[in-house]
Scaffold this active site. Sequence first.
Site, short mmCIF file in Angstrom:
data_model
loop_
_atom_site.label_atom_id
_atom_site.label_comp_id
_atom_site.label_asym_id
_atom_site.label_seq_id
_atom_site.Cartn_x
_atom_site.Cartn_y
_atom_site.Cartn_z
N CYS A 2 0.83 -1.21 0.00
CA CYS A 2 0.00 0.00 0.00
C CYS A 2 0.87 1.26 0.00
O CYS A 2 1.94 1.27 0.57
CB CYS A 2 -0.86 0.06 1.25
SG CYS A 2 -1.83 -1.41 1.54
N ARG A 27 4.64 -0.04 -6.45
CA ARG A 27 4.58 -0.87 -5.24
C ARG A 27 3.50 -1.95 -5.35
O ARG A 27 3.49 -2.88 -4.57
CB ARG A 27 4.28 0.01 -4.03
CG ARG A 27 5.34 1.05 -3.76
CD ARG A 27 4.81 2.15 -2.88
NE ARG A 27 4.66 1.72 -1.51
CZ ARG A 27 5.54 1.90 -0.55
NH1 ARG A 27 6.67 2.51 -0.82
NH2 ARG A 27 5.32 1.50 0.68
N TRP A 74 -3.46 -2.45 -1.14
CA TRP A 74 -3.16 -3.82 -1.56
C TRP A 74 -3.79 -4.68 -0.49
O TRP A 74 -3.34 -4.68 0.65
CB TRP A 74 -1.64 -4.00 -1.60
CG TRP A 74 -1.16 -5.09 -2.48
CD1 TRP A 74 -1.28 -5.17 -3.83
CD2 TRP A 74 -0.46 -6.27 -2.08
NE1 TRP A 74 -0.69 -6.31 -4.29
CE2 TRP A 74 -0.18 -7.01 -3.25
CE3 TRP A 74 -0.03 -6.77 -0.86
CZ2 TRP A 74 0.49 -8.22 -3.22
CZ3 TRP A 74 0.65 -7.97 -0.84
CH2 TRP A 74 0.89 -8.68 -2.01
N ASN A 100 -1.36 2.31 6.40
CA ASN A 100 -0.64 1.10 5.94
C ASN A 100 -0.28 0.30 7.18
O ASN A 100 -0.01 0.87 8.23
CB ASN A 100 0.68 1.48 5.26
CG ASN A 100 0.47 2.00 3.87
OD1 ASN A 100 -0.64 1.99 3.36
ND2 ASN A 100 1.53 2.47 3.25
N GLY A 101 -0.22 -1.02 7.03
CA GLY A 101 0.16 -1.86 8.17
C GLY A 101 -1.02 -2.71 8.60
O GLY A 101 -2.03 -2.81 7.90
N GLU A 480 17.18 -17.65 -9.21
CA GLU A 480 16.82 -16.29 -9.63
C GLU A 480 16.20 -16.30 -11.02
O GLU A 480 15.24 -15.57 -11.29
CB GLU A 480 18.08 -15.40 -9.58
CG GLU A 480 17.90 -13.98 -10.10
CD GLU A 480 16.86 -13.15 -9.38
OE1 GLU A 480 16.25 -13.63 -8.42
OE2 GLU A 480 16.63 -12.01 -9.82
N LYS A 484 12.48 -14.88 -11.81
CA LYS A 484 12.18 -13.82 -12.79
C LYS A 484 11.08 -14.28 -13.74
O LYS A 484 10.15 -13.54 -14.03
CB LYS A 484 13.42 -13.43 -13.61
CG LYS A 484 14.50 -12.66 -12.91
CD LYS A 484 14.14 -11.25 -12.51
CE LYS A 484 13.52 -11.19 -11.16
NZ LYS A 484 14.33 -10.86 -10.03
N GLU A 487 7.56 -14.56 -11.89
CA GLU A 487 6.91 -13.34 -11.38
C GLU A 487 6.42 -12.41 -12.49
O GLU A 487 5.43 -11.72 -12.29
CB GLU A 487 7.79 -12.59 -10.37
CG GLU A 487 9.03 -11.96 -10.94
CD GLU A 487 9.86 -11.26 -9.87
OE1 GLU A 487 9.29 -10.66 -8.95
OE2 GLU A 487 11.10 -11.32 -9.97
N HIS A 503 16.69 -37.21 -7.65
CA HIS A 503 16.03 -37.55 -6.38
C HIS A 503 14.54 -37.23 -6.39
O HIS A 503 13.93 -37.10 -5.33
CB HIS A 503 16.75 -36.84 -5.22
CG HIS A 503 18.19 -37.22 -5.12
ND1 HIS A 503 18.61 -38.48 -4.75
CD2 HIS A 503 19.33 -36.54 -5.44
CE1 HIS A 503 19.93 -38.55 -4.79
NE2 HIS A 503 20.38 -37.38 -5.22
N LYS A 602 6.36 -4.05 -4.70
CA LYS A 602 7.80 -3.78 -4.72
C LYS A 602 8.38 -3.78 -3.31
O LYS A 602 9.48 -4.25 -3.09
CB LYS A 602 8.06 -2.43 -5.39
CG LYS A 602 9.53 -2.07 -5.53
CD LYS A 602 10.21 -2.94 -6.56
CE LYS A 602 11.69 -2.64 -6.71
NZ LYS A 602 12.38 -3.77 -7.36
C1 F6R Z 1 11.88 -10.43 -7.02
C2 F6R Z 1 11.96 -9.47 -5.94
C3 F6R Z 1 11.63 -9.91 -4.56
C4 F6R Z 1 12.49 -9.14 -3.54
C5 F6R Z 1 12.01 -9.42 -2.11
C6 F6R Z 1 12.85 -8.70 -1.09
O1 F6R Z 1 12.26 -9.87 -8.23
O2 F6R Z 1 12.26 -8.34 -6.16
O3 F6R Z 1 11.76 -11.28 -4.38
O4 F6R Z 1 13.81 -9.52 -3.70
O5 F6R Z 1 10.67 -9.03 -1.97
O6 F6R Z 1 12.76 -7.31 -1.28
P1 F6R Z 1 13.86 -6.33 -0.73
O7 F6R Z 1 15.12 -6.59 -1.46
O8 F6R Z 1 13.31 -4.96 -0.97
O9 F6R Z 1 14.03 -6.63 0.74
#
Ligand code: F6R
Length: 607
Positions: A2, A27, A74, A100-101, A480, A484, A487, A503, A602
């Site tokens: 949010c 975000r 959100w 927020n929270g 990773e 990518k 997501e 396994h 984000k």
């Molecule tokens: C994936 C991604 C997330 C962040 C995770 C931690 O592309 O960006 O998996 O890595 O939410 O976020 P931060 O780095 O802001 O603590």
Amino acid sequence: MCGIVGYIGEKEALPILIQGLRRLEYRGYDSAGVALFSDGKIRRARSVGKIDALAEKIGEEKFLGTLGIAHTRWATHGKVTEENAHPHADCTGKFALVHNGIIENYREIKRELGSSHVFSSETDSEILVHLIESFYKEDLKDAVLRALRHVRGTYGLVIIHADHPKELVVARMGSPLAIGLDNGDYFIASDATPILPYTKRVMYLDDGEVAEIKDGELRVSNLRDEAVNKKVEEIEWNEAQAEKQGFSHFMLKEIFDQPTVFEDAIRGRVYLEEGTAHLGGLNMTEEEMRKISKVIFVACGTASYVGLMGKYMFERLAGIPTEVEIASEFRYRDPVIDEHTLVFAISQSGETADTLAAVREAKRRGAKARGIINVVGSTIAREVDGGTYIHAGPELAVASTKAYTNMVAVVLLYALQFGRLRSLSLATGQRTVKALLEIPRKMEEILKKSDEIRLIAEKYKAHKDFLYLGRGINVGVALEGAMKLKEISYIHAEGLPAGEMKHGTNALLSSEFPVFAIMTDNQLYDKVRSNVEEVRARGSKVVLVANEGDAFAEKLGDDVIFIPKTMEMLEPLLNTIPLQLFAYHMAVILGRDVDRPRNLAKSVTVE
Ligand code: F6R
């Protein structure tokens, strides 16, 4: 997560609020709303969906006024509906609040408020505004303070009242809030991005602080109403840094930013002659560094995969036993920690709730907590006792790319610095620094393959599942790559150490299940090669990331992305880029919302 925006001053508030919401879109959100003091009363508009829907709803009505608040929601408590969107109002309609929270004891509070209050949403935030209403006797801040003493949980909140057209109250506990100051104009936001077009002078509230902005004056106090002295900081990022600069998506721009921001991460921190790195912000003496007996990386998601690579780097280069912990697990375990344990929190946003909680837990248990963070002045950056900014600049796409790369860079610099203080030879140190300095040029070479990688993505666009394999330091790269792809393209993908296939996962293999394998030239090359052969024998198509000149890869892979070679410990800096580009192109081909994938945020500021 949010987003909050607020404004009080001399300007028209509505355009500032709407533009602010747009700048927080990255975000992630599912509904939005604004409330303004206009024509002597509070006017609210809320809507499900994009900011455009909200702007359209307000349309010709033009809420005029110089005091207002706004929010992107959100959903946590309650469905995605207009009633659940913020701002929330009390029974009289004179209060408007954005929050927020999570208010943990909201059920209890609701019960105590009893039937004299009428609730129109399913949210914990609405309970909060009714609680404030119940304490209100003409003094807005006093009512907020009294109410907050009854609340358990987290909040970043901004509240206004129709009888106080020149006042706005802001409070923080666990949910970040920044206040921009510009000659009697005040801009409030969950992070500095919406504030940047107006001012670079920003004050960050800390947990347990309440700011009252009244008649053009700002006063910060704690929950006992004792005055707190705050510092106003200058933000370094400029607006242009946050623009797309001609790329069709922020994510693509950020992938292409990597050679430049990588240089920013290592500039002034590496020493070729001494074969070492020096990161000044660690705040530890050499003696304390030598005494470190364990390193723990705590992080979430992509940042946790960097931790996994950090384990290889620290054990190989510095000989220090190293663990990696998903932050949401760490906080609920009983980690064995003492004053010789060094806990690194890795985080782009510096606001991830679980990572922050892990830092607090580590400190409580007596460990040394340090940060590897991107966002300057963020909560984790301020709570750790030192650490390093990764200098990736603003990362606006939800999927992390350039921040990931700079996290890898900084972790490597730390491993080198600790290693050279212990037993790492000068020659290996020098070789590592030399190889680091060659990375930007090699990254540029890989980026030139973007079109080639797009054609490969096109070939595989109908597939519903993908497997990513790697070994050694490339296990993290495989994880990773899978992250990518899932997501942003919404294709199911898994990352695995290649040796684990037999396994269980081998059972999935078929022509329907393509495999991406990192088969670069390092000490585990032969092992990976035989794992890939096993995969081929079971009918799966194989896309390889291999080093230029690898004739065997040419024969083995259905598709091969050739990249320049580097030292094994530096491989994640290069090997990940083709996987970022593959995921990006796949998402574009499938028509996904690349920069703002569904259901993701984000900055994850709730647990
Ligand atoms: C994936 C991604 C997330 C962040 C995770 C931690 O592309 O960006 O998996 O890595 O939410 O976020 P931060 O780095 O802001 O603590």
